[in-house]
Motif scaffolding. Structure first.
Motif, PDB file in Angstrom:
ATOM      1  N   LYS A  30       0.791  -1.299   0.101  1.00 40.61           N
ATOM      2  CA  LYS A  30       0.190  -0.004   0.071  1.00 40.61           C
ATOM      3  C   LYS A  30       0.730   1.401   0.016  1.00 40.61           C
ATOM      4  CE  LYS A  30      -4.326  -0.064   1.517  1.00 40.61           C
ATOM      5  NZ  LYS A  30      -5.502   0.085   2.190  1.00 40.61           N
ATOM      6  N   GLU A  31       2.097   1.094   0.091  1.00 41.21           N
ATOM      7  CA  GLU A  31       2.999   2.364   0.076  1.00 41.21           C
ATOM      8  C   GLU A  31       3.158   2.699  -1.202  1.00 41.21           C
ATOM      9  OE1 GLU A  31       6.277   0.323   2.613  1.00 41.21           O
ATOM     10  OE2 GLU A  31       6.760   2.527   2.590  1.00 41.21           O
ATOM     11  N   PRO A  32       3.228   4.009  -1.551  1.00 41.91           N
ATOM     12  CA  PRO A  32       3.273   4.794  -2.871  1.00 41.91           C
ATOM     13  C   PRO A  32       4.668   3.606  -3.773  1.00 41.91           C
ATOM     14  CG  PRO A  32       3.515   6.357  -1.517  1.00 41.91           C
ATOM     15  CD  PRO A  32       3.444   5.139  -0.521  1.00 41.91           C
ATOM     16  N   GLN A  33       4.357   3.561  -5.033  1.00 40.34           N
ATOM     17  CA  GLN A  33       5.309   2.702  -5.849  1.00 40.34           C
ATOM     18  C   GLN A  33       6.856   3.270  -5.613  1.00 40.34           C
ATOM     19  OE1 GLN A  33       3.981   3.007  -9.886  1.00 40.34           O
ATOM     20  NE2 GLN A  33       6.177   2.609 -10.592  1.00 40.34           N
ATOM     21  N   VAL A  34       7.541   2.345  -5.606  1.00 41.63           N
ATOM     22  CA  VAL A  34       9.020   2.471  -5.507  1.00 41.63           C
ATOM     23  C   VAL A  34       9.507   2.692  -6.792  1.00 41.63           C
ATOM     24  CG1 VAL A  34      11.186   1.527  -4.594  1.00 41.63           C
ATOM     25  CG2 VAL A  34       9.134   0.761  -3.651  1.00 41.63           C
ATOM     26  N   ILE A  35      10.459   3.963  -6.835  1.00 41.93           N
ATOM     27  CA  ILE A  35      11.021   4.025  -8.412  1.00 41.93           C
ATOM     28  C   ILE A  35      12.592   4.193  -7.856  1.00 41.93           C
ATOM     29  CG2 ILE A  35       9.075   4.862  -9.512  1.00 41.93           C
ATOM     30  CD1 ILE A  35      10.097   7.613  -9.203  1.00 41.93           C
ATOM     31  N   ALA A  36      13.291   4.405  -9.052  1.00 43.03           N
ATOM     32  CA  ALA A  36      14.667   4.781  -8.883  1.00 43.03           C
ATOM     33  C   ALA A  36      15.310   3.533  -8.157  1.00 43.03           C
ATOM     34  CB  ALA A  36      14.955   5.909  -8.099  1.00 43.03           C
ATOM     35  N   ILE A  67       2.815  10.413  -6.274  1.00 42.61           N
ATOM     36  CA  ILE A  67       3.582  10.252  -5.302  1.00 42.61           C
ATOM     37  C   ILE A  67       4.438   9.074  -5.237  1.00 42.61           C
ATOM     38  CG2 ILE A  67       1.582   9.064  -3.982  1.00 42.61           C
ATOM     39  CD1 ILE A  67       2.836  10.264  -1.123  1.00 42.61           C
ATOM     40  N   TYR A  68       5.557   8.939  -4.877  1.00 40.89           N
ATOM     41  CA  TYR A  68       6.350   7.705  -5.353  1.00 40.89           C
ATOM     42  C   TYR A  68       7.352   7.566  -3.982  1.00 40.89           C
ATOM     43  CZ  TYR A  68       9.770  10.836  -7.040  1.00 40.89           C
ATOM     44  OH  TYR A  68      10.588  12.014  -7.373  1.00 40.89           O
ATOM     45  N   THR A  69       7.775   6.256  -3.843  1.00 38.12           N
ATOM     46  CA  THR A  69       8.876   5.860  -2.573  1.00 38.12           C
ATOM     47  C   THR A  69      10.199   5.969  -3.283  1.00 38.12           C
ATOM     48  OG1 THR A  69       6.831   4.579  -1.866  1.00 38.12           O
ATOM     49  CG2 THR A  69       9.228   4.224  -0.979  1.00 38.12           C
ATOM     50  N   MET A  70      11.148   6.540  -2.461  1.00 34.68           N
ATOM     51  CA  MET A  70      12.410   6.170  -2.741  1.00 34.68           C
ATOM     52  C   MET A  70      13.180   5.622  -1.532  1.00 34.68           C
ATOM     53  SD  MET A  70      14.066   8.952  -5.155  1.00 34.68           S
ATOM     54  CE  MET A  70      13.680  10.299  -4.227  1.00 34.68           C
ATOM     55  N   GLU A 361       3.954   8.412  12.619  1.00 39.67           N
ATOM     56  CA  GLU A 361       3.426   7.214  13.075  1.00 39.67           C
ATOM     57  C   GLU A 361       2.683   6.699  11.621  1.00 39.67           C
ATOM     58  OE1 GLU A 361      -1.242   8.466  14.613  1.00 39.67           O
ATOM     59  OE2 GLU A 361       0.473   8.813  16.009  1.00 39.67           O
ATOM     60  N   ASP A 362       2.384   5.373  11.348  1.00 36.91           N
ATOM     61  CA  ASP A 362       1.938   5.070  10.144  1.00 36.91           C
ATOM     62  C   ASP A 362       0.674   5.916   9.857  1.00 36.91           C
ATOM     63  OD1 ASP A 362       3.974   3.390  10.299  1.00 36.91           O
ATOM     64  OD2 ASP A 362       2.579   1.563   9.988  1.00 36.91           O
ATOM     65  N   VAL A 363       0.467   6.112   8.626  1.00 32.07           N
ATOM     66  CA  VAL A 363      -0.636   7.214   8.143  1.00 32.07           C
ATOM     67  C   VAL A 363      -1.134   6.745   6.728  1.00 32.07           C
ATOM     68  CG1 VAL A 363       0.714   9.040   7.618  1.00 32.07           C
ATOM     69  CG2 VAL A 363      -1.565   9.523   8.180  1.00 32.07           C
ATOM     70  N   ILE A 364      -2.480   6.992   6.334  1.00 36.53           N
ATOM     71  CA  ILE A 364      -2.960   6.751   5.166  1.00 36.53           C
ATOM     72  C   ILE A 364      -3.216   8.012   4.707  1.00 36.53           C
ATOM     73  CG2 ILE A 364      -4.775   5.773   3.776  1.00 36.53           C
ATOM     74  CD1 ILE A 364      -3.509   3.351   4.902  1.00 36.53           C
ATOM     75  N   LEU A 365      -2.714   8.211   3.553  1.00 38.21           N
ATOM     76  CA  LEU A 365      -2.859   9.631   2.828  1.00 38.21           C
ATOM     77  C   LEU A 365      -3.761   9.328   1.737  1.00 38.21           C
ATOM     78  CD1 LEU A 365      -1.588  12.519   2.622  1.00 38.21           C
ATOM     79  CD2 LEU A 365      -0.069  11.547   0.762  1.00 38.21           C
ATOM     80  N   ASP A 366      -4.809  10.204   1.766  1.00 37.66           N
ATOM     81  CA  ASP A 366      -5.718  10.267   0.674  1.00 37.66           C
ATOM     82  C   ASP A 366      -6.469   8.938   0.436  1.00 37.66           C
ATOM     83  OD1 ASP A 366      -7.067  11.762  -1.620  1.00 37.66           O
ATOM     84  OD2 ASP A 366      -5.712  10.918  -3.110  1.00 37.66           O
ATOM     85  N   ASN A 367      -6.715   8.320   1.335  1.00 41.27           N
ATOM     86  CA  ASN A 367      -7.479   7.147   1.575  1.00 41.27           C
ATOM     87  C   ASN A 367      -6.894   5.989   0.731  1.00 41.27           C
ATOM     88  OD1 ASN A 367      -9.404   7.853   3.190  1.00 41.27           O
ATOM     89  ND2 ASN A 367     -10.634   8.852   1.533  1.00 41.27           N
ATOM     90  N   GLN A 368      -5.444   6.094   0.421  1.00 42.69           N
ATOM     91  CA  GLN A 368      -4.875   5.098  -0.273  1.00 42.69           C
ATOM     92  C   GLN A 368      -3.328   4.714  -0.256  1.00 42.69           C
ATOM     93  OE1 GLN A 368      -5.008   6.152  -4.842  1.00 42.69           O
ATOM     94  NE2 GLN A 368      -5.518   7.917  -4.248  1.00 42.69           N
ATOM     95  N   LEU A 370      -0.152   4.474   2.163  1.00 44.49           N
ATOM     96  CA  LEU A 370       0.340   4.178   3.422  1.00 44.49           C
ATOM     97  C   LEU A 370       1.925   4.850   3.557  1.00 44.49           C
ATOM     98  CD1 LEU A 370       0.458   2.892   5.973  1.00 44.49           C
ATOM     99  CD2 LEU A 370       1.577   0.701   5.050  1.00 44.49           C
ATOM    100  N   LEU A 371       2.030   5.635   4.217  1.00 42.17           N
ATOM    101  CA  LEU A 371       3.207   6.323   4.633  1.00 42.17           C
ATOM    102  C   LEU A 371       3.697   5.689   5.991  1.00 42.17           C
ATOM    103  CD1 LEU A 371       2.545  10.027   3.823  1.00 42.17           C
ATOM    104  CD2 LEU A 371       3.182   7.991   2.459  1.00 42.17           C
ATOM    105  N   LYS A 372       4.929   5.203   6.002  1.00 41.32           N
ATOM    106  CA  LYS A 372       5.283   4.508   7.374  1.00 41.32           C
ATOM    107  C   LYS A 372       6.074   5.464   8.436  1.00 41.32           C
ATOM    108  CE  LYS A 372       5.792   0.188   7.280  1.00 41.32           C
ATOM    109  NZ  LYS A 372       6.087  -1.222   7.192  1.00 41.32           N
TER     110      LYS A 372
END
Ligand code: HEM
Length: 517
Positions: A30-36, A67-70, A361-368, A370-372
């Protein structure tokens, strides 16, 4: 040799496979897609080292994600690209927080000691009456449109007017533009804030500031400042903090601006004393000067290096001069729309700011998404400022009229896309002060001087930009030598009348409806 090479390749392959598995195991779907992730955990580091802002803009262009994860060693970073997601981040003041970054800055950059840090970084930092929650509201009497701000701007403008008059009286001269703007703006701002006991009247202290500023990043990262930033550390510990201690001990603030008085009251009200109180002024200096000085340099540069910008802005400046030579600089707020647009466009065009927040703390952004907990969330002004869908296909061109409005017509762009002063709960409280100061500085230059490249028949050459990691505005890397020649026109005298007006700079100003233009 071939064996050694094969071994290295084998090692890199095994390490890469290990990192890929580690990434898969530790990344929640559920975390934003990982790129790079060409080499997981390592690829983003290369991108950051080679110019963080350009790297993040290139990732926007390549993946077009909201939004994405690195993933980096020991760190998760979520980068928010989409303008519509930014308010959602801004709303979560306690869970996606700025406060921990301020706490770190107080300790590491300002050099506040244990007693002061216990107040600033107290467990109650998110409560409505904590040191951090009340800091910006406490400066409102000085920085929101009104008499406190008028007197602050008036003092800065008096200093700029006198300094330029002195330069003009000594005839044509050659200067390095950044060094000149830096000194004049530094003195105007510190005189306005600190008043007649301004510690920076001593040139050794002005120099101490320039020695300290480049070392901010080393302090912030706690990267052995005693080894890697000795000059900066010495300037802060031996010169700047002791000078502020003397200033407050001698009650210098009682003759200073409403701003320094508000800060004193806020600090002492929360129990800060002596050296800790003095150290917080180092942070205030960073906020008031580190971005303002390069921003004013680029404003002046864009005006004088482009004939169309020069004539548009000079026409407005000249219209401010009355028959008896009186110039009321409060009128820059209402009568200089081209100059205001040029200031905003300068900030849009050069801004390199990255806003960082810590996920508490773990939080859900925009109902979709997951930010850890423990991750960093970033939004990056150049990503929004260079987005053609927000600014039209001409986004890459400096257009000094971009922010002009035709009365009654719809705005050409969404005001929230202008991120130069941040937004939401971390909105720059100094924006009205610096805008009036910068526009007045430019106006007085336009009225006083012709400015040309110093080399005979020389052309303006865009200086390369130096991108310090801790400021929002780059400084020029190359010297800009110019010849400034006093204009032979009527003598005038500048003043600043009370006006209680502000600017429509950011979406929040427009919503609040407290502006003048
Ligand atoms: C052109 C000059 C300036 C620019 C571009 C600028 C930009 C910004 C931005 C983008 C932020 C938000 C940072 C974030 O979201 O992480 C900010 C915050 C801040 N600025 Fe400015 N600023 C300028 C001048 C000033 C001046 C002159 C002052 C004070 C007199 C000031 C005081 C502050 C303070 C205290 C904060 C922190 C606000 C908070 O804690 O909520 N700034 N500024």
């Amino acid at each position: 040799m071939a064996t050694g090479f094969t071994l290295v390749l084998g090692f890199l392959g095994a390490a890469s496979a290990f990192f890929a598995i580690l990434l898969r195991l530790t990344q929640h779907p559920k975390e934003p897609q990982v790129i790079a992730k060409t080499i997981p955990f390592i690829s983003p580091l290369f991108g950051f080292v080679h110019g963080m802002q350009n790297f993040l803009v290139s990732l926007r262009d390549r993946y077009n994600l909201p939004i994405y994860t690195m993933r980096m060693p020991g760190q998760r970073v979520y980068v928010v690209n989409s303008l519509s997601l930014i308010p959602q981040v801004q709303k979560q003041i306690k869970t996606i927080a700025f406060a921990p970054i301020e706490v770190q800055a107080a300790d590491a950059v300002m050099g506040v000691g244990p007693a002061g840090n216990a107040v600033i970084g107290s467990e109650r930092m998110f409560e409505h009456d904590s040191y951090l929650s009340t800091f910006v509201p406490s400066t409102q009497p000085a920085l929101s449109p009104g008499p406190g701000l008028d007197s602050l701007n008036g003092a800065a403008i008096r200093q700029i007017y006198n300094a330029m008059k002195t330069v003009a009286e000594s005839g044509p001269t050659t200067i390095e533009l950044f060094a000149w703007v830096r000194h004049e703006f530094f003195m105007a701002t510190t005189e306005a804030i600190y008043g007649p006991k301004n510690p920076f009247r001593d040139p050794k202290l002005e120099q101490a500031w320039y020695d300290f500023e480049p070392s901010i990043i080393v302090h912030m990262l706690k990267a052995w400042p005693s080894l890697l930033a000795r000059k900066g550390l010495h300037a802060r510990e031996q010169l700047l903090i002791p000078a502020f201690e003397r200033y407050f001990a001698e009650n210098g603030h009682l003759q200073g601006s409403v701003l320094v008085q508000c800060r004193y009251k806020h600090n002492t009200g929360h129990g800060l004393r002596g050296r800790d109180l003095a150290a917080t002024e180092v942070g205030q200096m960073v906020a008031s000067l580190a971005n303002s000085i390069p921003a004013v340099f680029w404003l002046v540069y864009h005006i004088f290096s482009d004939p169309a910008v020069l004539s548009g802005c000079r026409e407005e400046a000249e219209q401010l001069v009355q028959a008896d030579g009186d110039v009321d600089l409060a009128k820059v707020k209402t009568a200089c729309p081209v100059l205001l647009s040029t200031w905003q466009e300068t900030l849009r065009y050069i801004h390199i700011g990255i806003a960082a927040r810590v996920v508490m703390e773990d939080v859900i952004l925009d109902n979709q998404y997951l930010l850890k907990k423990g991750a960093t969330v970033m939004y990056v002004a150049p990503v929004q400022h260079t987005d053609p869908s927000l600014w039209a296909p001409t986004v890459g061109i400096f257009n000094h009229r971009r922010f002009l409005r035709t009365p009654g017509a719809k705005r050409a762009h969404n005001p929230a896309a202008f991120r130069a002063f941040g937004g939401g709960s971390v909105l720059c409280p100094g924006r009205h002060f610096v805008t009036t100061e910068a526009m007045s500085f430019a106006t007085l230059m336009l009225l006083r001087f012709d400015v040309k490249p110093a080399a005979r028949g020389g052309k303006w050459v865009n200086p390369r930009k130096s991108v310090p990691m801790t400021t929002l505005v780059p400084t020029p890397k190359d010297a800009v030598q110019v010849r400034i020649t006093p204009k032979e026109n009527q003598e005038y005298h500048a003043r600043f009348s009370a006006s209680k007006k502000g600017f429509d700079l950011v979406a929040e100003d427009i919503t609040a409806g407290n502006s003048a233009v």
